[in-house]
Design a protein around this motif. Structure first.
Motif, PDB file in Angstrom:
ATOM      1  N   ALA A   1       5.165   1.114  -8.369  1.00 19.25           N
ATOM      2  CA  ALA A   1       3.829   0.762  -8.607  1.00 19.25           C
ATOM      3  C   ALA A   1       3.924  -0.814  -8.971  1.00 19.25           C
ATOM      4  N   ASP A   2       4.855  -1.348  -9.974  1.00 17.10           N
ATOM      5  CA  ASP A   2       5.193  -2.656  -9.947  1.00 17.10           C
ATOM      6  C   ASP A   2       5.382  -3.545  -9.039  1.00 17.10           C
ATOM      7  N   ARG A   3       6.377  -3.124  -8.202  1.00 17.21           N
ATOM      8  CA  ARG A   3       6.622  -3.776  -6.796  1.00 17.21           C
ATOM      9  C   ARG A   3       5.516  -3.925  -6.103  1.00 17.21           C
ATOM     10  N   ALA A   4       4.553  -2.819  -5.985  1.00 22.37           N
ATOM     11  CA  ALA A   4       3.474  -3.130  -5.294  1.00 22.37           C
ATOM     12  C   ALA A   4       2.424  -4.207  -5.654  1.00 22.37           C
ATOM     13  N   LEU A   5       2.348  -4.330  -6.835  1.00 16.13           N
ATOM     14  CA  LEU A   5       1.738  -5.450  -7.502  1.00 16.13           C
ATOM     15  C   LEU A   5       2.287  -6.655  -7.237  1.00 16.13           C
ATOM     16  N   GLU A   6       3.590  -6.890  -7.522  1.00 21.04           N
ATOM     17  CA  GLU A   6       4.344  -8.102  -7.099  1.00 21.04           C
ATOM     18  C   GLU A   6       3.935  -8.446  -5.542  1.00 21.04           C
ATOM     19  N   ARG A   7       4.465  -7.457  -4.676  1.00 25.59           N
ATOM     20  CA  ARG A   7       4.147  -7.861  -3.296  1.00 25.59           C
ATOM     21  C   ARG A   7       2.722  -8.496  -2.832  1.00 25.59           C
TER      22      ARG A   7
ATOM     23  N   PHE B   1       0.828  -1.261   0.064  1.00 24.66           N
ATOM     24  CA  PHE B   1      -0.082  -0.135   0.080  1.00 24.66           C
ATOM     25  C   PHE B   1       0.835   1.216   0.095  1.00 24.66           C
ATOM     26  N   ASP B   2       1.753   1.269   0.784  1.00 21.32           N
ATOM     27  CA  ASP B   2       2.969   2.515   0.709  1.00 21.32           C
ATOM     28  C   ASP B   2       3.530   2.594  -0.631  1.00 21.32           C
ATOM     29  N   ALA B   3       3.931   1.407  -0.914  1.00 20.92           N
ATOM     30  CA  ALA B   3       4.455   1.742  -2.320  1.00 20.92           C
ATOM     31  C   ALA B   3       3.841   2.278  -3.585  1.00 20.92           C
ATOM     32  N   PHE B   4       2.613   1.750  -3.487  1.00 18.64           N
ATOM     33  CA  PHE B   4       1.535   2.215  -4.385  1.00 18.64           C
ATOM     34  C   PHE B   4       1.276   3.583  -4.070  1.00 18.64           C
ATOM     35  N   GLN B   5       1.098   4.174  -2.966  1.00 25.87           N
ATOM     36  CA  GLN B   5       0.872   5.445  -2.627  1.00 25.87           C
ATOM     37  C   GLN B   5       1.935   6.383  -2.885  1.00 25.87           C
ATOM     38  N   ALA B   6       3.237   5.875  -2.715  1.00 25.96           N
ATOM     39  CA  ALA B   6       4.413   6.564  -2.948  1.00 25.96           C
ATOM     40  C   ALA B   6       4.662   6.811  -4.577  1.00 25.96           C
ATOM     41  N   ALA B   7       4.248   5.762  -5.413  1.00 29.37           N
ATOM     42  CA  ALA B   7       4.204   5.847  -6.743  1.00 29.37           C
ATOM     43  C   ALA B   7       3.249   6.902  -7.294  1.00 29.37           C
ATOM     44  N   GLY B   8       1.899   7.029  -6.686  1.00 28.95           N
ATOM     45  CA  GLY B   8       1.370   8.062  -7.095  1.00 28.95           C
ATOM     46  C   GLY B   8       1.852   9.651  -6.622  1.00 28.95           C
ATOM     47  N   LYS B   9       2.536   9.628  -5.732  1.00 25.89           N
ATOM     48  CA  LYS B   9       3.163  10.912  -4.980  1.00 25.89           C
ATOM     49  C   LYS B   9       4.189  11.296  -5.795  1.00 25.89           C
ATOM     50  N   LEU B  10       5.126  10.430  -6.308  1.00 21.66           N
ATOM     51  CA  LEU B  10       5.975  10.574  -7.265  1.00 21.66           C
ATOM     52  C   LEU B  10       5.501  11.058  -8.662  1.00 21.66           C
ATOM     53  N   LEU B  11       4.704  10.530  -9.244  1.00 23.34           N
ATOM     54  CA  LEU B  11       4.015  10.894 -10.467  1.00 23.34           C
ATOM     55  C   LEU B  11       3.502  12.311 -10.427  1.00 23.34           C
ATOM     56  N   ASP B  12       3.117  12.796  -9.280  1.00 24.91           N
ATOM     57  CA  ASP B  12       2.455  14.044  -9.122  1.00 24.91           C
ATOM     58  C   ASP B  12       3.666  15.146  -8.829  1.00 24.91           C
ATOM     59  N   GLU B  13       4.680  14.871  -8.313  1.00 27.18           N
ATOM     60  CA  GLU B  13       5.697  15.742  -7.820  1.00 27.18           C
ATOM     61  C   GLU B  13       7.302  15.560  -8.591  1.00 27.18           C
ATOM     62  N   ALA B  14       7.237  14.572  -9.431  1.00 24.49           N
ATOM     63  CA  ALA B  14       8.642  14.220 -10.282  1.00 24.49           C
ATOM     64  C   ALA B  14       9.106  15.531 -10.794  1.00 24.49           C
ATOM     65  N   SER B  15      10.531  15.831 -10.580  1.00 25.27           N
ATOM     66  CA  SER B  15      11.252  16.794 -10.776  1.00 25.27           C
ATOM     67  C   SER B  15      12.276  16.445 -12.127  1.00 25.27           C
ATOM     68  N   ASP B  16      12.335  14.904 -12.234  1.00 26.23           N
ATOM     69  CA  ASP B  16      13.324  14.491 -13.249  1.00 26.23           C
ATOM     70  C   ASP B  16      12.988  13.331 -13.753  1.00 26.23           C
ATOM     71  N   LEU B  17      13.478  12.540 -14.608  1.00 25.25           N
ATOM     72  CA  LEU B  17      13.278  11.313 -15.302  1.00 25.25           C
ATOM     73  C   LEU B  17      13.159  10.314 -14.273  1.00 25.25           C
ATOM     74  N   PRO B  18      14.516  10.280 -13.230  1.00 23.73           N
ATOM     75  CA  PRO B  18      14.436   9.111 -12.580  1.00 23.73           C
ATOM     76  C   PRO B  18      13.277   8.911 -11.421  1.00 23.73           C
ATOM     77  N   ASP B  19      12.580  10.163 -11.259  1.00 24.17           N
ATOM     78  CA  ASP B  19      11.519  10.117 -10.173  1.00 24.17           C
ATOM     79  C   ASP B  19      10.275   9.540 -11.017  1.00 24.17           C
ATOM     80  N   LEU B  20      10.058   9.887 -12.289  1.00 21.37           N
ATOM     81  CA  LEU B  20       9.083   9.129 -13.021  1.00 21.37           C
ATOM     82  C   LEU B  20       9.411   7.642 -13.092  1.00 21.37           C
ATOM     83  N   ALA B  21      10.582   7.216 -13.356  1.00 19.08           N
ATOM     84  CA  ALA B  21      10.923   5.792 -13.346  1.00 19.08           C
ATOM     85  C   ALA B  21      10.674   5.037 -12.163  1.00 19.08           C
ATOM     86  N   ALA B  22      11.031   5.868 -11.027  1.00 19.28           N
ATOM     87  CA  ALA B  22      10.857   5.212  -9.748  1.00 19.28           C
ATOM     88  C   ALA B  22       9.345   4.983  -9.477  1.00 19.28           C
TER      89      ALA B  22
END
Length: 257
Positions: A113-119, A87-108
């Protein structure tokens, strides 16, 4: 469960590699234009990815809390911890998507999100008494590439043992970090792999600063969460750091440099 898919076209700079002091204003603008185009494309793809993962979680009727899941699987502290992390990982993915400052933020965002699904898949598999799906081993050079080759498999290990005397610096470099087949072939051929870039400031003089594209893993850790963990692919501390805003703090430090 959602079929894992990967994305990311080549994002290499459109200008020749030069020392920052040699870049003209026109060439620096080309770098910024290339970065802007790459960011817009990646933002769209990652947004689709995070949305797709969210749709799967809702369609699968996953519990809204760790306690609801453990009610089905008994007093399993591991299940509760894994569910909370997902749950935390998926929430963090949404936060990064909203607040990304560079390409690695978007990749993260995509990686978490993928790791949340895997877990979640692992928790449900254990609760059902089924084999736990193996988590993806991501390419260090670009974690949005196809999965990294498993260089530790028995077949590859036996092959390496037989070829140990023929192993050279390129083979050693290819085995040093997890790499997808394409990046591994590039390294073995003595070429540069298709690396995820990051935009960083470089001082040209007391009054002049340029922005240049560099491999994301070469960014100093005080400027980025992602340079040592393949954008959140390895280690479990990243969701909590994102939710505390650590990615914003480090991005601000880079802007002040």
């Amino acid at each position: 469960m959602l079929r894992r898919w990967w994305f990311m076209e080549r994002l290499r700079p459109a200008v020749p590699v030069q020392r920052p002091g040699e870049l003209s204003k026109e060439q620096q603008q080309l770098v910024l234009d290339e970065w802007t185009t790459a960011r817009e494309r990646l933002d769209r793809l990652v947004s689709e990815r995070v949305t797709a993962v969210g749709d799967v979680l809702r369609t699968a009727e996953l519990p809204m809390s760790a306690s609801q899941l453990t009610a089905h699987s008994g007093s399993d502290s591991r299940a509760e911890g894994d569910c909370a992390w997902a749950f935390d990982a998926f929430q963090a993915a949404g936060k990064l998507l909203d607040e990304a400052s560079d390409l690695p933020d978007l990749a993260a965002a995509a990686v978490l999100a993928d790791r949340a699904l895997e877990r979640f898949a692992a928790v449900h598999a254990r609760a059902a008494g089924q084999p736990v799906p193996k988590a993806a081993r991501r390419c260090f050079y670009n974690p949005l590439h196809t999965a990294a080759e498993d260089t530790h498999s028995p077949v590859r290990k036996q092959h390496r043992q037989k070829a140990r005397r023929r192993t050279g610096p390129r083979e050693a470099a290819a085995d040093r970090r997890p790499a997808c087949p394409s990046c591994r072939r590039a390294i073995l051929a003595g070429q540069t792999p298709d690396v995820l870039p990051a935009l960083v400031p470089v001082k040209l003089s007391r009054l002049r600063t340029a922005r240049v594209l560099v491999p994301y893993y070469s960014v100093p850790q005080q400027w980025s969460l992602w340079s040592v963990c393949a954008c959140g692919a390895y280690g479990d501390e990243w969701p909590s750091l994102v939710l505390r805003g650590e990615h914003r703090r480090r991005a601000a430090a880079a802007r002040k440099a």
